[in-house]
Design a protein around this motif. Structure first.
Motif, PDB file in Angstrom:
ATOM      1  N   ILE A 235       1.597   5.597   3.641  1.00 51.78           N
ATOM      2  CA  ILE A 235       0.151   5.401   3.612  1.00 51.78           C
ATOM      3  C   ILE A 235      -0.149   3.908   3.611  1.00 51.78           C
ATOM      4  CG2 ILE A 235       0.205   5.717   1.084  1.00 51.78           C
ATOM      5  CD1 ILE A 235      -2.778   6.498   1.271  1.00 51.78           C
ATOM      6  N   THR A 236      -0.948   3.477   4.572  1.00 56.06           N
ATOM      7  CA  THR A 236      -1.437   2.107   4.597  1.00 56.06           C
ATOM      8  C   THR A 236      -2.802   2.110   3.949  1.00 56.06           C
ATOM      9  OG1 THR A 236      -0.217   1.625   6.619  1.00 56.06           O
ATOM     10  CG2 THR A 236      -2.008   0.126   6.051  1.00 56.06           C
ATOM     11  N   ARG A 237      -2.950   1.279   2.915  1.00 55.75           N
ATOM     12  CA  ARG A 237      -4.159   1.271   2.098  1.00 55.75           C
ATOM     13  C   ARG A 237      -5.063   0.092   2.468  1.00 55.75           C
ATOM     14  NH1 ARG A 237       0.404   2.607  -1.185  1.00 55.75           N
ATOM     15  NH2 ARG A 237       0.111   4.509  -2.423  1.00 55.75           N
ATOM     16  N   SER A 238      -6.311   0.194   2.081  1.00 51.79           N
ATOM     17  CA  SER A 238      -7.223  -0.939   2.241  1.00 51.79           C
ATOM     18  C   SER A 238      -6.979  -1.948   1.124  1.00 51.79           C
ATOM     19  CB  SER A 238      -8.680  -0.459   2.173  1.00 51.79           C
ATOM     20  OG  SER A 238      -8.979   0.004   0.856  1.00 51.79           O
ATOM     21  N   ASP A 239      -7.513  -3.140   1.281  1.00 50.08           N
ATOM     22  CA  ASP A 239      -7.412  -4.170   0.247  1.00 50.08           C
ATOM     23  C   ASP A 239      -8.030  -3.681  -1.065  1.00 50.08           C
ATOM     24  OD1 ASP A 239      -6.891  -6.967  -0.631  1.00 50.08           O
ATOM     25  OD2 ASP A 239      -9.072  -7.130  -0.626  1.00 50.08           O
ATOM     26  N   ASP A 240      -9.186  -3.023  -0.997  1.00 49.69           N
ATOM     27  CA  ASP A 240      -9.835  -2.504  -2.206  1.00 49.69           C
ATOM     28  C   ASP A 240      -8.976  -1.440  -2.881  1.00 49.69           C
ATOM     29  OD1 ASP A 240     -12.071  -4.119  -2.095  1.00 49.69           O
ATOM     30  OD2 ASP A 240     -13.318  -2.650  -1.062  1.00 49.69           O
ATOM     31  N   HIS A 241      -8.364  -0.587  -2.082  1.00 45.84           N
ATOM     32  CA  HIS A 241      -7.493   0.468  -2.612  1.00 45.84           C
ATOM     33  C   HIS A 241      -6.317  -0.167  -3.361  1.00 45.84           C
ATOM     34  CE1 HIS A 241      -5.540   4.634  -1.517  1.00 45.84           C
ATOM     35  NE2 HIS A 241      -5.299   4.300  -2.771  1.00 45.84           N
ATOM     36  N   MET A 242      -5.698  -1.174  -2.776  1.00 44.63           N
ATOM     37  CA  MET A 242      -4.590  -1.863  -3.431  1.00 44.63           C
ATOM     38  C   MET A 242      -5.051  -2.462  -4.761  1.00 44.63           C
ATOM     39  SD  MET A 242      -1.764  -1.737  -1.471  1.00 44.63           S
ATOM     40  CE  MET A 242      -0.723  -3.179  -1.250  1.00 44.63           C
ATOM     41  N   LYS A 243      -6.193  -3.095  -4.750  1.00 47.72           N
ATOM     42  CA  LYS A 243      -6.692  -3.744  -5.966  1.00 47.72           C
ATOM     43  C   LYS A 243      -7.032  -2.725  -7.053  1.00 47.72           C
ATOM     44  CE  LYS A 243      -8.242  -7.949  -3.669  1.00 47.72           C
ATOM     45  NZ  LYS A 243      -9.403  -8.740  -3.142  1.00 47.72           N
TER      46      LYS A 243
END
Length: 287
Positions: A235-243
């Motif tokens: 799964i490649t996540r968004s920057d917000d998801h990572m944060k």
């Protein structure tokens, strides 16, 4: 794994994730199936009854392992057919360490230790970490990759090789206060969110005072939700998801930066240097 970007090409203390943004962001898989939320995706992919259980990621990890066991143990294999980006990748990572971390988060030479998580055949272990650290431990799930890494090392490099853990990140529990840096590159895409949180929490215990975890991985472009590759269970996540995940794990971002110099058709790649929120001191190292 360095995947081309599809938009360009066509919990708290118990380790359960508690999203700050409630993750209303949707996403899709490589077959075009859309998901209304990250929770809906995990229920579909892991099984509704499995989510939150001890066996949550079994199916997910099995698919990923089967995929990687068929990949050749070469730089081309590790980088998904893009071996030409290796030099730019290592150069960018070296610059990131030297610019932001060397003086304030890494001990003086003689006792420096790093872990390379998702080490593969040792491309980062040998090309980035061994020139900086006195000992480097490797964490790699695929036994043939770990063996190839050791086999390809020079005699000098072997003197810098520490412990080799043949296991997945979901099973890696570092010894307390062991590492200046835990380097985690192109591998958290294979962790379900809950296991990602728990992994970071365990790694926090493995850091020396002032140490950091560096996550370097693909992210989706702004305005694009998560993207699932079913072939390798990633799964490649968004920057917000990572944060969100970092915050849920009790981590603070020391510094973050986008990798430069990669071809335009690939996902953006971002560095996140993380420290436990409860660590307040920084080292004062004379370089």
């Amino acid at each position: 794994q360095v995947w081309p970007s599809r938009e360009m090409a066509g919990r708290g203390g118990d380790g359960r994730i508690k999203y700050k943004l409630a993750r209303k962001e949707g996403g899709e898989d490589d077959g075009g199936k859309e998901y209304s939320s990250i929770a809906a995706m995990w229920k579909a992919e892991l099984g509704e009854e499995a989510v939150g259980s001890e066996k949550e990621g079994e199916k997910w990890y099995s698919t990923s392992a089967q995929y990687w066991q068929k990949v050749e143990p070469t730089v081309n294999g590790m980088l998904g057919g893009y071996p030409e980006i290796s030099d730019a990748d290592l150069k960018g990572s070296k610059a990131f360490i030297e610019k932001y971390l060397l003086a304030s988060h890494i001990e003086e030479p003689g006792s420096r230790r790093a872990a390379d998580c998702g080490a593969g055949i040792g491309r980062i272990t040998r090309g980035l970490l061994m020139p900086i650290f006195d000992k480097v431990d490797m964490v790699e799930k695929i036994d043939t990759f770990a063996k190839e890494a050791e086999k390809s090392m020079t005699e000098i490099e072997r003197t810098k090789l520490g412990d080799v853990y043949v296991c997945g990140l979901e099973d890696f529990s570092p010894s307390p206060h062991k590492y200046d840096i835990i380097w985690v590159q192109w591998v958290v895409i294979y962790l379900p969110d809950n296991d990602f949180v728990r992994f970071l929490q365990r790694c926090a215990d493995g850091l020396k005072e002032g140490g950091v975890i560096v996550v370097k991985d693909n992210i989706t472009r702004k305005g694009i939700g998560f993207q699932v590759e079913k072939a390798d269970a990633s799964i490649t996540r968004s920057d917000d998801h990572m944060k969100d995940i970092f915050a849920s794990a009790g981590m603070k971002i020391v510094v973050d930066e986008v990798q430069q110099g990669f071809p335009a058709g690939l996902y953006p790649v971002k560095f996140y240097a993380l420290a436990p929120s409860f660590h307040s001191k920084k080292r004062k190292t004379q370089m």
